[in-house]
Design a protein around this motif. Structure first.
Motif, PDB file in Angstrom:
ATOM      1  N   PHE A  17       0.808  -1.207   0.000  1.00  0.00           N
ATOM      2  CA  PHE A  17       0.000   0.000   0.000  1.00  0.00           C
ATOM      3  C   PHE A  17       0.844   1.262   0.000  1.00  0.00           C
ATOM      4  O   PHE A  17       0.327   2.354  -0.088  1.00  0.00           O
ATOM      5  N   THR A  18       2.141   1.151   0.057  1.00  0.00           N
ATOM      6  CA  THR A  18       3.004   2.316   0.094  1.00  0.00           C
ATOM      7  C   THR A  18       2.860   3.143  -1.180  1.00  0.00           C
ATOM      8  O   THR A  18       2.766   4.361  -1.133  1.00  0.00           O
ATOM      9  N   LEU A  21      -0.554   4.972  -1.203  1.00  0.00           N
ATOM     10  CA  LEU A  21      -0.568   6.127  -0.308  1.00  0.00           C
ATOM     11  C   LEU A  21       0.214   7.283  -0.919  1.00  0.00           C
ATOM     12  O   LEU A  21      -0.213   8.433  -0.858  1.00  0.00           O
TER      13      LEU A  21
END
Length: 85
Positions: A17-18, A21
């Motif tokens: 999910f980096t 984001l």
């Protein structure tokens, strides 16, 4: 539903999910800055000591070309308003 929660947890642990984001921040921060710039320009125009007619001209410019109109107000219009006052 429980399996979905486990997949989300595993994806978060793996750092998947980096990128998402970062993409959200990459879109949100400039958009927020843009909105603040336009609203700040409108507030500044309305509070300026210029005549009503010039205020209308600047407000129309900010609405027609929000980014360029706001930048022009802060670079040119604001300093001219201070000189004439």
């Amino acid at each position: 539903m429980h399996a979905f929660a486990q997949q989300v947890s595993l994806a978060a642990d793996n750092g998947e999910f980096t990128g998402g984001l970062a993409l959200i921040l990459l879109i949100t921060v400039p958009l927020l800055a843009y909105v603040v710039l336009v609203i700040g320009a409108l507030i500044s125009v309305l509070g300026s000591p210029q005549s009503f007619g010039m205020k209308i001209v600047w407000i129309v410019l900010v609405f027609v070309a929000p980014f360029l109109g706001s930048i022009l107000w802060f670079v040119i219009g604001r300093s001219n308003a201070r000189r004439t006052a």
